[in-house]
Structure formats: C-alpha cells, structure tokens
Write an enzyme that holds these catalytic residues in place. Structure first.
Site, PDB file in Angstrom:
ATOM      1  N   ARG A 246       0.856  -1.182   0.000  1.00 31.67           N
ATOM      2  CA  ARG A 246       0.000   0.000   0.000  1.00 31.67           C
ATOM      3  C   ARG A 246       0.893   1.233   0.000  1.00 31.67           C
ATOM      4  O   ARG A 246       1.982   1.234   0.595  1.00 31.67           O
ATOM      5  CB  ARG A 246      -0.909   0.026   1.237  1.00 31.67           C
ATOM      6  CG  ARG A 246      -2.075  -0.943   1.169  1.00 31.67           C
ATOM      7  CD  ARG A 246      -3.113  -0.479   0.162  1.00 31.67           C
ATOM      8  NE  ARG A 246      -4.298  -1.330   0.148  1.00 31.67           N
ATOM      9  CZ  ARG A 246      -4.464  -2.375  -0.648  1.00 31.67           C
ATOM     10  NH1 ARG A 246      -3.488  -2.706  -1.492  1.00 31.67           N
ATOM     11  NH2 ARG A 246      -5.578  -3.073  -0.621  1.00 31.67           N
ATOM     12  N   GLU A 275      -3.494   8.214  -4.604  1.00 30.77           N
ATOM     13  CA  GLU A 275      -3.676   7.601  -5.912  1.00 30.77           C
ATOM     14  C   GLU A 275      -4.853   8.277  -6.615  1.00 30.77           C
ATOM     15  O   GLU A 275      -5.918   8.396  -6.027  1.00 30.77           O
ATOM     16  CB  GLU A 275      -3.952   6.093  -5.777  1.00 30.77           C
ATOM     17  CG  GLU A 275      -2.765   5.312  -5.264  1.00 30.77           C
ATOM     18  CD  GLU A 275      -3.008   3.801  -5.226  1.00 30.77           C
ATOM     19  OE1 GLU A 275      -4.144   3.369  -5.590  1.00 30.77           O
ATOM     20  OE2 GLU A 275      -2.090   3.066  -4.849  1.00 30.77           O
ATOM     21  N   HIS A 294      -1.097   0.882  -9.846  1.00 34.84           N
ATOM     22  CA  HIS A 294      -1.783  -0.049  -8.949  1.00 34.84           C
ATOM     23  C   HIS A 294      -2.517  -1.104  -9.775  1.00 34.84           C
ATOM     24  O   HIS A 294      -3.694  -1.405  -9.525  1.00 34.84           O
ATOM     25  CB  HIS A 294      -2.762   0.695  -8.037  1.00 34.84           C
ATOM     26  CG  HIS A 294      -3.101  -0.073  -6.786  1.00 34.84           C
ATOM     27  ND1 HIS A 294      -3.511   0.518  -5.617  1.00 34.84           N
ATOM     28  CD2 HIS A 294      -3.086  -1.408  -6.517  1.00 34.84           C
ATOM     29  CE1 HIS A 294      -3.747  -0.383  -4.691  1.00 34.84           C
ATOM     30  NE2 HIS A 294      -3.492  -1.583  -5.218  1.00 34.84           N
TER      31      HIS A 294
END
Length: 360
Positions: A246, A275, A294
């Site tokens: 993360r 993000e 991601h």
C-alpha cells in the site's frame, strides 16, 4: 412453504460498469445469476456508500477501497456480507462489522501468485535498468548504453517486508535466480521460511543487508509510514525499494528526498499515496523510478481467481454456509443465525428463479 425474498448483492461502481463488465475483465457474474441471486452495480461511486443505495442489500461486492464502518452498518441493517475483491481491507472497520453481525471476506490466496510476480517483475526491471534502456532504444541513443549497466541478481540479497503468503510466493519465485532471501514480519515466524531458505530477521537488519527491498505488508496503524527517512538511511545507496503493498507504507516525501540525493539507487512503485499521483509529482520525472498504476498484478489469472473467490463467498453466505477467508469469525454466530432463519426457503436468499442483473 413460504417463498423467501431473493438474496440481493450490490457491486461497487469504482471498477464495474452498469452492465457488469469490469476494468478487470469478465468477473463471472453469471454464477450469481444462475444461483438465483439478484445483483446490480451501484449507480455511482461514492465513499461511503449512500444509505439509499444499501436499502434491501444482503451483500456488497467491493472491488475497490470504499470505507465500511459504523455509518454504513447503521444504514444497512439487512447487510450480511462485505466481500472484498482482493486482499487488502484497511478501509473496512472489522470491529464495526462484527458488532453488526456483518461478515467480511477477502481473497488472499487468489492474489498471491499475481502479486508476487508483480514484485519480482519490478525487481528485475530495476536490476536491468530496463526503463532507461527502453528509452535509449526508442531514441536511437545506443552510444549511451554504457551508462546503464545493470545490477547483480545472482548472489544479491532480496529482503521481503511483510513475509506472509505473498512474500512466501515471491521467495519461491526468486530463489532459483540465486538471490539470498531475508524476510521480516510481526511474529518473526512463518511455517515456510525454512523450506524456502528465508532467514527471518528484524527490519533494521533486513534494510541494512538487502540489495532489493520489497514491501508486501498489510496496511495497519502500526505499518503506516513503516519506511521513512530513518529506514531509508539504513539502506545501501546501491539498493532498490519496491512497494506492492500500500502507498501509505512509505513516507513518500522521505522517499522523494532519498531518490533525489541518490541515497537509494531507485524505486519500483505499484502503489502510492495519494492515488493517482498529481500530474506534477516529482516521482513521475525521476529516471531511477519505475511506476505502475496499482495494476501490475492485473492478469487474466488474477481476474479469474479473485473473482471466483469473492463470488464463492457470496454464494456461501446466500446458502447459509460459513465462507472461506472470513476476516471476522466472531461475526459468524450472529450472521449464521440470520441465515438459518431464512434457510427454510433454500438458504438466505431462498429458492428463486435465476434473474440476473436488476435495477433497484
């Protein structure tokens, strides 16, 4: 025998379109349809989910990182399950769900291989300076090749932070390359460590010794900003940092500074905080940083296996069965009682004719 209302599932709109198609590919939602379970994609992506969107919902299939806490539980008294599409659950308040008798599941086994492969990919790309060589080739700058000699793999040390199922799979993949393997986790133990040739050590020892540090840890209050300025200073200047866990595992400001000063050799990042990154973020311009949105583990087998696992949880709960990968087992007695009371009609959802997608 009375006919029970159908089991209803809401699917979050952050990664799925109204017709059930998804950015990940085919989720296999016909499995729900064929089981007589009604499903629909929420009309908008809002976090937390608005109260009116949860009325009458028995389960939520969450494909992203929407928050589920006291507010959501109060808004959805009928809710029995939050099924996460993926392994991470840092935005779900397990205690709040447990108090409300709401089961929470994830898909840790299904993500293990794709995520480990993503970590190894970033290690190899950094080691071979593939991104720089790609640019040289595209611009016909072959004369600059000597400036981008790769780093060693054979005999180098790979340190895996958060040595659990993904970390163990990464070790299994990396061992044949001749890498020495170090691991770190909270317990200091793992049943496969010895078998895989992984030495479990403290975080400081791992950071000092490793040529490649891969972060696989779950995000918790204890692991937030686990890697900050102090930890980066412990690393070799020739070492690379890879984050597939993360974004908030790393103090991004400290990482930018370390990269700017060549305090570490480079970084491979599939996750960020925030993000997406801002368009003017310095990380986007750094030559020694490899980036992925991601999504590096999004492969055909990822979608197939993660979808199957998440949908299996929905099918289990709809039939009154305890689901696998249950994150809050203390909620099961309450949830199971609710299921048993409805099972006279053939499970929580009752015996119904397959209906497929529906509009609330």
């Amino acid at each position: 025998m009375s006919r029970q209302a159908p089991f209803r599932v809401a699917i979050t709109a952050d990664a799925v379109r109204p017709d059930g198609t998804s950015i990940h590919g085919d989720l296999g939602l016909e499995r729900l349809t064929n089981a007589g379970i009604q499903w629909h994609v929420l009309p908008s992506y809002e976090d937390p989910i608005p109260r009116e969107h949860l009325q009458g919902m028995d389960a939520v299939l969450s494909l992203g990182h929407i928050h589920f806490g006291e507010e959501t539980m109060a808004a959805a008294p009928q809710l029995k399950l939050v099924a996460r599409f993926g392994a991470g659950y840092d935005t779900i308040d397990l205690d709040a769900c447990t108090r409300s008798g709401v089961l929470v599941t994830n898909t840790p086994t299904a993500v293990r291989k794709p995520l480990a492969a993503a970590g190894l990919t970033l290690v190899l790309v950094l080691a071979h300076q593939l991104l720089a060589k790609h640019r040289l080739t595209r611009t016909s700058s072959w004369a600059e090749r000597e400036r981008h000699r790769g780093s060693s793999i054979d005999g180098a040390t790979l340190g895996i932070v958060g040595f659990g199922s993904v970390g163990a799979e990464l070790a299994r993949m990396a061992a044949p390359l001749g890498l020495k393997l170090l691991g770190n986790n909270r317990s200091g133990h793992h049943p496969k460590a010895d078998e895989l040739g992984v030495k479990l050590v403290g975080l400081e020892e791992l950071l000092r010794a490793s040529d490649y540090v891969v972060l696989c840890a779950a995000l918790t209050p204890e692991t937030e900003k686990l890697i900050g300025q102090r930890e980066l200073e412990l690393m070799k200047p020739s070492a690379f940092l890879v984050n597939i866990g993360r974004g908030r595992l790393v103090d991004t400001d400290a990482l930018r500074d370390a990269l700017r000063r060549d305090r570490v050799a480079g970084a491979g990042l599939d996750v960020f905080e925030p993000e997406p990154l801002a368009a003017d973020d310095e990380l986007l311009q750094m030559e020694n940083v490899v980036l992925s949105p991601h999504a590096l583990c999004w492969t055909a087998d990822f979608t197939r296996d993660v979808s199957a696992s998440a949908l299996e949880a929905v099918l289990d709960v709809a039939s009154g069965r305890r689901p696998r990968n249950l994150l809050n087992p203390d909620a099961w007695p309450t949830a199971n009682a609710a299921g048993a009371s409805a099972s006279s009609g053939g499970g929580i959802g009752g015996a119904v004719t397959p209906v497929g997608a529906w509009q609330p």
